[in-house]
Design a protein around this motif. Structure first.
Motif, PDB file in Angstrom:
ATOM      1  N   LEU A   1      34.290 -17.971 -35.737  1.00  0.00           N
ATOM      2  CA  LEU A   1      32.829 -17.523 -35.353  1.00  0.00           C
ATOM      3  C   LEU A   1      31.819 -18.453 -35.556  1.00  0.00           C
ATOM      4  O   LEU A   1      30.938 -18.779 -34.835  1.00  0.00           O
ATOM      5  N   GLU A   2      31.972 -19.046 -36.943  1.00  0.00           N
ATOM      6  CA  GLU A   2      30.911 -19.881 -37.139  1.00  0.00           C
ATOM      7  C   GLU A   2      31.091 -21.163 -36.708  1.00  0.00           C
ATOM      8  O   GLU A   2      30.053 -21.801 -36.000  1.00  0.00           O
ATOM      9  N   LYS A   3      32.245 -21.546 -36.173  1.00  0.00           N
ATOM     10  CA  LYS A   3      32.482 -22.944 -35.364  1.00  0.00           C
ATOM     11  C   LYS A   3      31.943 -22.566 -34.059  1.00  0.00           C
ATOM     12  O   LYS A   3      31.469 -23.530 -33.154  1.00  0.00           O
ATOM     13  N   GLU A   4      32.175 -21.494 -33.467  1.00  0.00           N
ATOM     14  CA  GLU A   4      31.793 -21.241 -31.932  1.00  0.00           C
ATOM     15  C   GLU A   4      30.243 -21.021 -31.866  1.00  0.00           C
ATOM     16  O   GLU A   4      29.605 -21.669 -30.782  1.00  0.00           O
ATOM     17  N   VAL A   5      29.519 -20.868 -33.053  1.00  0.00           N
ATOM     18  CA  VAL A   5      28.191 -20.801 -33.039  1.00  0.00           C
ATOM     19  C   VAL A   5      27.506 -22.038 -32.997  1.00  0.00           C
ATOM     20  O   VAL A   5      26.775 -22.329 -32.278  1.00  0.00           O
ATOM     21  N   VAL A   6      28.264 -23.006 -33.807  1.00  0.00           N
ATOM     22  CA  VAL A   6      27.834 -24.422 -33.854  1.00  0.00           C
ATOM     23  C   VAL A   6      28.080 -25.090 -32.505  1.00  0.00           C
ATOM     24  O   VAL A   6      27.335 -25.826 -31.880  1.00  0.00           O
ATOM     25  N   ASP A   7      29.350 -24.879 -31.962  1.00  0.00           N
ATOM     26  CA  ASP A   7      29.704 -25.407 -30.747  1.00  0.00           C
ATOM     27  C   ASP A   7      28.794 -25.117 -29.565  1.00  0.00           C
ATOM     28  O   ASP A   7      28.391 -25.790 -28.710  1.00  0.00           O
ATOM     29  N   THR A   8      28.243 -23.755 -29.580  1.00  0.00           N
ATOM     30  CA  THR A   8      27.318 -23.312 -28.524  1.00  0.00           C
ATOM     31  C   THR A   8      25.902 -23.776 -28.661  1.00  0.00           C
ATOM     32  O   THR A   8      25.287 -24.364 -27.771  1.00  0.00           O
ATOM     33  N   ALA A   9      25.416 -23.946 -29.831  1.00  0.00           N
ATOM     34  CA  ALA A   9      24.468 -24.637 -30.136  1.00  0.00           C
ATOM     35  C   ALA A   9      24.394 -26.162 -29.747  1.00  0.00           C
ATOM     36  O   ALA A   9      23.551 -26.763 -29.261  1.00  0.00           O
ATOM     37  N   ALA A  10      25.618 -26.791 -29.947  1.00  0.00           N
ATOM     38  CA  ALA A  10      25.805 -28.319 -29.652  1.00  0.00           C
ATOM     39  C   ALA A  10      25.639 -28.434 -27.969  1.00  0.00           C
ATOM     40  O   ALA A  10      25.205 -29.176 -27.347  1.00  0.00           O
ATOM     41  N   ALA A  11      26.507 -27.449 -27.372  1.00  0.00           N
ATOM     42  CA  ALA A  11      26.401 -27.662 -25.989  1.00  0.00           C
ATOM     43  C   ALA A  11      25.396 -27.266 -25.371  1.00  0.00           C
ATOM     44  O   ALA A  11      24.711 -27.931 -24.309  1.00  0.00           O
ATOM     45  N   LYS A  12      24.239 -26.429 -26.071  1.00  0.00           N
ATOM     46  CA  LYS A  12      22.811 -26.455 -25.497  1.00  0.00           C
ATOM     47  C   LYS A  12      21.893 -27.512 -25.547  1.00  0.00           C
ATOM     48  O   LYS A  12      21.383 -27.784 -24.656  1.00  0.00           O
ATOM     49  N   GLU A  13      22.110 -28.159 -26.712  1.00  0.00           N
ATOM     50  CA  GLU A  13      21.409 -29.507 -26.786  1.00  0.00           C
ATOM     51  C   GLU A  13      21.624 -30.433 -25.910  1.00  0.00           C
ATOM     52  O   GLU A  13      20.863 -31.160 -25.472  1.00  0.00           O
ATOM     53  N   ALA A  14      23.368 -30.488 -25.729  1.00  0.00           N
ATOM     54  CA  ALA A  14      23.608 -31.764 -24.694  1.00  0.00           C
ATOM     55  C   ALA A  14      23.067 -31.366 -23.254  1.00  0.00           C
ATOM     56  O   ALA A  14      22.624 -32.003 -22.602  1.00  0.00           O
ATOM     57  N   TYR A  15      23.165 -30.090 -22.995  1.00  0.00           N
ATOM     58  CA  TYR A  15      22.675 -29.658 -21.479  1.00  0.00           C
ATOM     59  C   TYR A  15      21.231 -29.886 -21.380  1.00  0.00           C
ATOM     60  O   TYR A  15      20.820 -30.459 -20.442  1.00  0.00           O
ATOM     61  N   MET A  16      20.552 -29.410 -22.361  1.00  0.00           N
ATOM     62  CA  MET A  16      19.046 -29.809 -22.380  1.00  0.00           C
ATOM     63  C   MET A  16      18.629 -31.020 -22.400  1.00  0.00           C
ATOM     64  O   MET A  16      17.791 -31.752 -21.659  1.00  0.00           O
ATOM     65  N   SER A  17      19.467 -32.020 -23.133  1.00  0.00           N
ATOM     66  CA  SER A  17      19.006 -33.650 -23.112  1.00  0.00           C
ATOM     67  C   SER A  17      19.325 -34.303 -21.796  1.00  0.00           C
ATOM     68  O   SER A  17      18.762 -35.069 -21.343  1.00  0.00           O
ATOM     69  N   GLU A  18      20.561 -33.567 -21.112  1.00  0.00           N
ATOM     70  CA  GLU A  18      20.987 -34.191 -19.889  1.00  0.00           C
ATOM     71  C   GLU A  18      20.107 -33.732 -18.776  1.00  0.00           C
ATOM     72  O   GLU A  18      19.793 -34.548 -17.933  1.00  0.00           O
ATOM     73  N   ASN A  19      19.659 -32.512 -18.618  1.00  0.00           N
ATOM     74  CA  ASN A  19      18.994 -31.843 -17.484  1.00  0.00           C
ATOM     75  C   ASN A  19      17.452 -31.828 -17.720  1.00  0.00           C
ATOM     76  O   ASN A  19      16.808 -31.989 -16.705  1.00  0.00           O
ATOM     77  N   CYS A  20      16.914 -31.902 -18.723  1.00  0.00           N
ATOM     78  CA  CYS A  20      15.459 -31.809 -19.193  1.00  0.00           C
ATOM     79  C   CYS A  20      15.125 -32.963 -20.048  1.00  0.00           C
ATOM     80  O   CYS A  20      15.427 -33.012 -21.011  1.00  0.00           O
ATOM     81  N   ALA A  21      14.330 -33.801 -19.335  1.00  0.00           N
ATOM     82  CA  ALA A  21      13.998 -35.064 -20.221  1.00  0.00           C
ATOM     83  C   ALA A  21      12.964 -34.575 -21.223  1.00  0.00           C
ATOM     84  O   ALA A  21      12.137 -33.732 -20.825  1.00  0.00           O
ATOM     85  N   PRO A  22      12.523 -35.214 -22.256  1.00  0.00           N
ATOM     86  CA  PRO A  22      11.535 -34.959 -23.195  1.00  0.00           C
ATOM     87  C   PRO A  22      10.275 -35.067 -22.481  1.00  0.00           C
ATOM     88  O   PRO A  22      10.094 -35.774 -21.773  1.00  0.00           O
ATOM     89  N   LEU A  23       9.504 -34.043 -22.614  1.00  0.00           N
ATOM     90  CA  LEU A  23       7.962 -33.888 -21.902  1.00  0.00           C
ATOM     91  C   LEU A  23       7.060 -34.933 -22.490  1.00  0.00           C
ATOM     92  O   LEU A  23       6.810 -34.745 -23.856  1.00  0.00           O
TER      93      LEU A  23
END
Length: 176
Positions: free
Chosen positions: A26-48
């Protein structure tokens, strides 16, 4: 063969091992989802970066509106796909229930229709067919009972039949 029962200490030890492994997953899953969210945000939303001029602000707003429209279209497409899949799943569930033979018939409402109304509903309003079911029935004549005419005052009949002589009169009345 006899089965060996597990001791309570062994069962407790195995249960704690399973819980510790699950906690790690469960702890690994939480870390993986956070990393996936960060990767998606950096790919689709450039820093403002806030532009200083009005022209640059308008361009940024237009760009953001285009991205919002694109996301809304994707969301709508996904919602329609999910809706279609849900409908297909429901249809398949109905087919499975039908195949199992455990289909419950819905309670039907009692509707009073004459024969003419039923034919009109079945054939449509264009066809005029009248069906008089009572015309085909036989006529039955009722027989009038003669005893009803002989009935008089009941008190007089009781007084006449009272006592021993009355019983004799009853028997004589029956034979006559």
């Amino acid at each position: 063969m006899s089965e060996k029962k597990m001791t309570s200490s062994r069962r407790h030890h195995l249960k704690s091992l399973v819980l510790s492994i699950t906690k790690g997953l469960l702890e690994k899953e939480v870390v993986d989802t956070a990393a996936a969210k960060e990767a998606y945000m950096s790919e689709n939303c450039a820093p403002l970066s806030m532009p200083s001029s009005t022209q640059d602000l308008q361009e940024l707003c237009k760009k953001l509106h285009q991205q919002i429209d694109k996301v809304d279209e994707e969301r709508y497409d996904l919602e329609s796909k999910v809706g279609k899949a849900a409908k297909e799943i429901e249809d398949l569930k109905i087919k499975v229930v039908d195949l199992q033979g455990k289909f419950k018939k819905p309670a039907l409402k009692k509707v009073r229709l004459s024969a003419d109304q039923m034919l009109q509903a079945l054939l449509g309003s264009k066809h005029k067919v009248s069906l008089d079911l009572r015309a085909n029935l036989k006529q039955v004549k009722k027989e009038v009972k003669e005893e009803a005419a002989d009935v008089g005052d009941w008190r007089k009949n009781i007084e006449d039949k009272a006592g021993m002589g009355g019983r004799k009169k009853m028997f004589e009345g029956d034979t006559a």
